[in-house]
Design a protein around this motif. Structure first.
Motif, PDB file in Angstrom:
ATOM      1  N   ALA A   1       0.838  -1.212   0.000  1.00 55.73           N
ATOM      2  CA  ALA A   1       0.000   0.000   0.000  1.00 55.73           C
ATOM      3  C   ALA A   1       0.869   1.257   0.000  1.00 55.73           C
ATOM      4  O   ALA A   1       0.563   2.235  -0.685  1.00 55.73           O
ATOM      5  CB  ALA A   1      -0.947  -0.020   1.199  1.00 55.73           C
ATOM      6  N   ASN A   2       1.978   1.204   0.726  1.00 57.00           N
ATOM      7  CA  ASN A   2       2.879   2.366   0.747  1.00 57.00           C
ATOM      8  C   ASN A   2       3.480   2.649  -0.625  1.00 57.00           C
ATOM      9  O   ASN A   2       3.603   3.797  -1.041  1.00 57.00           O
ATOM     10  CB  ASN A   2       4.011   2.155   1.757  1.00 57.00           C
ATOM     11  N   ILE A   3       3.861   1.572  -1.296  1.00 60.29           N
ATOM     12  CA  ILE A   3       4.401   1.725  -2.660  1.00 60.29           C
ATOM     13  C   ILE A   3       3.342   2.383  -3.554  1.00 60.29           C
ATOM     14  O   ILE A   3       3.625   3.325  -4.298  1.00 60.29           O
ATOM     15  CB  ILE A   3       4.833   0.340  -3.214  1.00 60.29           C
ATOM     16  N   LEU A   4       2.107   1.899  -3.431  1.00 62.26           N
ATOM     17  CA  LEU A   4       1.018   2.440  -4.266  1.00 62.26           C
ATOM     18  C   LEU A   4       0.715   3.898  -3.899  1.00 62.26           C
ATOM     19  O   LEU A   4       0.421   4.714  -4.773  1.00 62.26           O
ATOM     20  CB  LEU A   4      -0.227   1.553  -4.132  1.00 62.26           C
ATOM     21  N   LYS A   5       0.815   4.218  -2.611  1.00 59.98           N
ATOM     22  CA  LYS A   5       0.568   5.607  -2.182  1.00 59.98           C
ATOM     23  C   LYS A   5       1.632   6.555  -2.733  1.00 59.98           C
ATOM     24  O   LYS A   5       1.403   7.750  -2.878  1.00 59.98           O
ATOM     25  CB  LYS A   5       0.548   5.694  -0.640  1.00 59.98           C
ATOM     26  N   ASN A   6       2.819   6.002  -3.035  1.00 59.75           N
ATOM     27  CA  ASN A   6       3.883   6.817  -3.639  1.00 59.75           C
ATOM     28  C   ASN A   6       3.823   6.806  -5.161  1.00 59.75           C
ATOM     29  O   ASN A   6       4.820   7.064  -5.839  1.00 59.75           O
ATOM     30  CB  ASN A   6       5.242   6.310  -3.178  1.00 59.75           C
ATOM     31  N   ASN A   7       2.658   6.443  -5.705  1.00 62.24           N
ATOM     32  CA  ASN A   7       2.438   6.432  -7.162  1.00 62.24           C
ATOM     33  C   ASN A   7       3.303   5.414  -7.908  1.00 62.24           C
ATOM     34  O   ASN A   7       3.636   5.621  -9.074  1.00 62.24           O
ATOM     35  CB  ASN A   7       2.637   7.824  -7.775  1.00 62.24           C
ATOM     36  N   ASN A   8       3.676   4.327  -7.210  1.00 64.58           N
ATOM     37  CA  ASN A   8       4.426   3.271  -7.880  1.00 64.58           C
ATOM     38  C   ASN A   8       3.555   2.030  -8.068  1.00 64.58           C
ATOM     39  O   ASN A   8       2.380   2.029  -7.695  1.00 64.58           O
ATOM     40  CB  ASN A   8       5.709   2.977  -7.101  1.00 64.58           C
TER      41      ASN A   8
END
Ligand code: AMP
Ligand code: MG
Length: 351
Positions: A24-31
């Motif tokens: 989720a953190n990766i996705l929150k950083n637009n990755n």
């Protein structure tokens, strides 16, 4: 980049909450994170962020006019994403969500054009896979997620398929085992009380007709040739193709097996590496050749589940030519044959 690989239990995803939070953190950083769904593995990005979604097209090598499916974790999330939910769509959501039905509706301004491939409509689905649902909830935003393969290759039904195509190009892969269905969702467009099937899947026309009257199949799907005019833009591109040349052999099953045996014999004589994708009922006929059994003709759900893996195995075996027995175009067989015809670039031999 290094691609992180994490296993998550598909029955109890919250046992691996650390991995879910990392994703989720990766996705929150637009990755980008690839994750399992019950259909195939999806390559996820924040559907509302153009910068994130653009990375999907780059990693997959996907044409920018081929729109993405937006995945939500709660039926009510659809109201933020579309202009209006017609009664017909609501009935289908109630009966088929969570599940393998994607609904195309007029988009709301919150959806960037990059996500919708430049269209005024957006495709939305609520998956049933528990990992997918937990991940979307953890993010707090919808995930655009096309199949997590390199464009033109067979869709991924195992984490290893994703790894083979996208290792080094995406930030993380969640390994949640094999996909229960192994076939992409049915895509429908809903306009007022009309439903048009743009891409066939495991939810068939007959199943939809139990709940709504006016269901039709996009004309382009009924032509046995390239469907350049299909309303689902993604349907016009080369798809599902292994490296070898694929031939789909159609007709009476005895004629089909005799044709394929002759072809395999000729290829062997000419030093061409060829392989047959066969079924429980026919596999014995190919005992002296390379053959992959994808299951019984009496259980097309299993055929659907094994089909993409079989196409990928042909690549691992470096097959130059691949012969595939055709299946009855009934029920889910219509979707199976749709994918196989594309895998064969419409090289269909009728015997
Ligand atoms: P994939 O996620 O790679 O299985 O591809 C998604 C499929 O949904 C493609 O065939 C797209 O063309 C189709 N699709 C997505 N959005 C739309 C839309 N707005 N209108 C029509 N088809 C769509
Ligand atoms: Mg795809």
């Amino acid at each position: 980049m290094d691609t992180i690989l994490e296993k998550v239990d598909k029955l109890n995803p919250y046992l691996n909450i650390v991995a879910l939070k990392k994703a989720a953190n990766i996705l929150k950083n637009n990755n980008l994170v690839a994750f399992p769904t019950e259909t195939v593995y999806g390559l996820g990005a924040n559907a509302l962020e153009e910068d994130a979604v653009r990375k999907i097209y780059i990693a997959k090598g996907r044409p920018s006019d081929n729109p993405l499916i937006v995945h939500i974790a709660d039926k009510n999330d659809i109201y933020n994403l579309v202009d209006d939910v017609p009664e017909t769509a609501l009935i289908l959501m109630e009966n088929f969500w969570p599940g393998a039905l994607t609904i195309v509706l007029k988009k709301s301004p919150i959806i960037p054009k990059t996500t919708s491939g430049g269209l005024d409509t957006v495709a939305i689905r609520m998956p049933s896979n528990k990992i997918a649902l937990a991940l979307i909830k953890e993010c707090g935003f919808p995930l655009a997620a096309p199949s997590a393969n390199t464009s033109t290759k067979p869709s991924p039904t195992l984490a290893s398929h994703v790894y083979n195509d996208l290792n080094g190009k995406i930030d993380m892969i969640i390994d949640g085992g094999s996909c229960d269905l192994g076939l992409e969702s049915t895509v429908i467009q809903v306009v007022n009380d009309k439903v048009i099937i743009l891409r066939p899947g495991s939810i068939t026309k007959e199943m939809l007709e139990k709940f709504v009257k006016n269901v039709s199949i996009d004309k382009a799907l009924l032509d046995n040739k390239s469907d350049a005019v299909a309303k689902a833009p993604g349907m016009k591109y080369k798809h599902y193709a292994p490296a070898g040349e694929v031939f789909l052999i159609d007709g009476n099953i005895n004629n089909v097996t005799s044709y394929i045996i002759d072809a395999l014999r000729d290829d062997r004589f000419n030093n061409i590496k060829s392989i047959v994708i066969a079924s429980d009922e026919t596999i014995k006929n190919y005992a002296s050749f390379d053959a992959i059994n994808i299951g019984s003709r009496n259980n097309l759900d299993v055929i659907a589940k094994n089909m993409f893996n079989a196409l990928r195995q042909c690549d691992s075996l470096n097959a130059d030519k691949i012969y595939i027995e055709s299946f009855l175009e009934e029920g889910i067989g219509f979707a199976i044959m749709n994918r196989l015809k594309k895998a064969a670039s419409y090289k269909i031999i009728r015997v």
